[in-house]
Design an enzyme around this catalytic site. Structure first.
Site, PDB file in Angstrom:
ATOM      1  N   TRP A 118       0.818  -1.222   0.000  1.00  0.00           N
ATOM      2  CA  TRP A 118       0.000   0.000   0.000  1.00  0.00           C
ATOM      3  C   TRP A 118       0.844   1.261   0.000  1.00  0.00           C
ATOM      4  O   TRP A 118       0.415   2.314  -0.472  1.00  0.00           O
ATOM      5  CB  TRP A 118      -0.999  -0.025   1.161  1.00  0.00           C
ATOM      6  CG  TRP A 118      -2.016  -1.098   0.936  1.00  0.00           C
ATOM      7  CD1 TRP A 118      -2.178  -2.243   1.669  1.00  0.00           C
ATOM      8  CD2 TRP A 118      -2.974  -1.175  -0.127  1.00  0.00           C
ATOM      9  NE1 TRP A 118      -3.187  -3.016   1.119  1.00  0.00           N
ATOM     10  CE2 TRP A 118      -3.683  -2.391   0.035  1.00  0.00           C
ATOM     11  CE3 TRP A 118      -3.305  -0.339  -1.204  1.00  0.00           C
ATOM     12  CZ2 TRP A 118      -4.708  -2.781  -0.857  1.00  0.00           C
ATOM     13  CZ3 TRP A 118      -4.315  -0.737  -2.083  1.00  0.00           C
ATOM     14  CH2 TRP A 118      -4.997  -1.934  -1.894  1.00  0.00           C
ATOM     15  N   ASP A 177      -1.431   6.355   6.422  1.00  0.00           N
ATOM     16  CA  ASP A 177      -2.524   5.490   5.984  1.00  0.00           C
ATOM     17  C   ASP A 177      -2.809   4.494   7.105  1.00  0.00           C
ATOM     18  O   ASP A 177      -2.005   3.609   7.373  1.00  0.00           O
ATOM     19  CB  ASP A 177      -2.094   4.768   4.692  1.00  0.00           C
ATOM     20  CG  ASP A 177      -3.156   3.823   4.155  1.00  0.00           C
ATOM     21  OD1 ASP A 177      -4.185   3.611   4.832  1.00  0.00           O
ATOM     22  OD2 ASP A 177      -2.942   3.286   3.044  1.00  0.00           O
ATOM     23  N   LYS A 224     -11.872  -1.991   6.631  1.00  0.00           N
ATOM     24  CA  LYS A 224     -11.041  -2.930   7.371  1.00  0.00           C
ATOM     25  C   LYS A 224     -11.514  -2.983   8.833  1.00  0.00           C
ATOM     26  O   LYS A 224     -11.991  -3.981   9.306  1.00  0.00           O
ATOM     27  CB  LYS A 224      -9.565  -2.548   7.318  1.00  0.00           C
ATOM     28  CG  LYS A 224      -8.806  -2.575   5.975  1.00  0.00           C
ATOM     29  CD  LYS A 224      -9.545  -2.877   4.761  1.00  0.00           C
ATOM     30  CE  LYS A 224      -8.803  -3.031   3.462  1.00  0.00           C
ATOM     31  NZ  LYS A 224      -7.810  -2.083   3.073  1.00  0.00           N
TER      32      LYS A 224
END
Ligand SMILES: *Cc1c(COP(=O)(O)O)cnc(C)c1O
Length: 361
Positions: A102, A172, A196
């Site tokens: 990511w 993030d 998530k």
């Protein structure tokens, strides 16, 4: 009907009481005569849902008043492109620390809009750890420093916040927000997708220090402008009302459970249990991440023989354990242990792994 223990990385398991409440309110939200999904986002019912979600998220994460909270359509990837557009001047440097998939995505999304510099990367080591802070090459003129707090695919997590001086730290937190107490004041921006640890897909969150909203950034449409979204309470256009509503129920549930301090304790116990099952298997199962950087949220692991992957997944499903297939980039298995995953689920997985090993030794 029986619900399995769902270890999916995202969209991911939600608390059963949240799903039950949504089910109960589905046809008629609090006497409104319609579902919350059918009502105007500017009507009093949804305005109440939206306001309570923000109040509760502020309470859950102890968000200081000088931070704005945005709820935006789209995913974390969308925000990865919006961050340089909003906070970097055209051509300005932006530092990225890359500790997994990511982080690479964040770099890719930012490249059209900033002079992206890789301050550090653990890619050469297969993303098995966090690059040591002493090795980071930070630029003094950077608009911000970007990190991925928890790498959902590689299972690598910052266990200590880096000091980056006066340059705003942008992080993030898609897969670890609300998993333990967090000092928001250490960041310029904390962002992520909700699917998530915070609710369903379709909505993302950005917790942004208000002074950063004054940055000019780059020419952009109003709909891509954080300042405009903040000024309009994240209702510049129709927000993803259903996702926002479910996020609100999930955050409320977390508060009722005891908040982030309680989840930190539960998450530590869950992760310890699963890593012990892996490490104690004599190499039958293995996790390759530096123990100091092992994620509490996403645990990738491999069987000693990949030919056992399919039998493992099939038997797990039979035992009521789903969502364990690893990301295609890594193969193997991955168990995600978000707040909504009960300790009993992780115990069931550990027991299953021991049993499978005995039967397929
Ligand atoms: C899932 C994830 C993303 C991407 O989220 P989308 O909502 O699919 O755009 C980005 N970063 C992290 C850490 C993630 O876990």
């Amino acid at each position: 009907m029986s619900r399995a223990h769902n270890f999916s990385a995202g969209p991911a398991t939600l608390p059963e009481p949240v799903l039950r409440q949504a089910q109960q309110e589905m046809l008629d939200w609090h006497g409104a005569g319609a579902s919350i999904v059918e009502l105007s986002h500017r009507g009093p019912e949804f305005m109440q849902v939206a306001a309570e979600a923000e109040t509760d998220l502020r309470a859950l994460l102890a968000i200081p008043d000088d931070y704005a909270v945005l709820f935006l359509a789209g995913g974390a990837t969308t925000l990865q492109a919006l961050i340089p557009l909003n906070f970097a001047a055209p051509g300005q440097a932006a530092d990225y620390v890359v500790s997994g998939h990511w982080g690479k995505t964040a770099v890719k999304e930012a490249r059209p809009y900033a002079d992206v510099r890789i301050a550090a990367s653990s890619e050469a080591d297969g993303f098995r750890g966090i690059p040591a802070r002493a090795s980071w090459q930070l630029s003094e003129d950077a608009a911000y420093v970007h990190i991925t707090a928890n790498e959902t695919i590689h299972g690598v997590e910052f266990r200590e916040l880096p000091d980056v001086g006066a340059v705003p730290l942008v992080a993030d937190f898609s897969s670890s927000i609300a998993s333990e107490p967090l000092d928001i004041a250490r960041f310029g921006l904390v962002y992520g997708g909700a699917q998530k640890n915070l609710g369903p897909a379709g909505i993302s969150f950005a917790i942004v220090r208000r002074d950063l909203l004054e940055r000019a950034g780059q020419p952009r449409a109003e709909i891509l402008d954080y300042r405009a979204h903040a000024a309009k309470g994240s209702m510049l256009n129709t927000p993803p009302t259903w996702s926002w509503y479910l996020l609100g129920l999930t955050v409320r549930w977390m508060l009722e459970q005891g908040g982030v301090a309680e989840f930190a304790r539960r998450n530590a116990r869950k992760a310890a249990l699963l890593y012990a099952a892996i490490d104690g298997s004599g190499g039958y199962y293995r996790n390759e991440v530096d123990p100091a950087a092992r994620s509490r949220m996403n645990v990738p692991f491999f069987l000693h023989d990949a030919a056992l992957d399919q039998p493992f997944l099939a038997a797990a499903k039979g035992a009521g354990l789903i969502g364990l297939k690893g990301h295609r980039a890594l193969g193997g298995m991955r168990a995600s242990l978000y707040n909504a995953m009960p300790e009993a689920g992780v115990q069931a997985l550990a027991d299953f792994m021991a049993d499978f090993r005995q039967r397929h030794g």
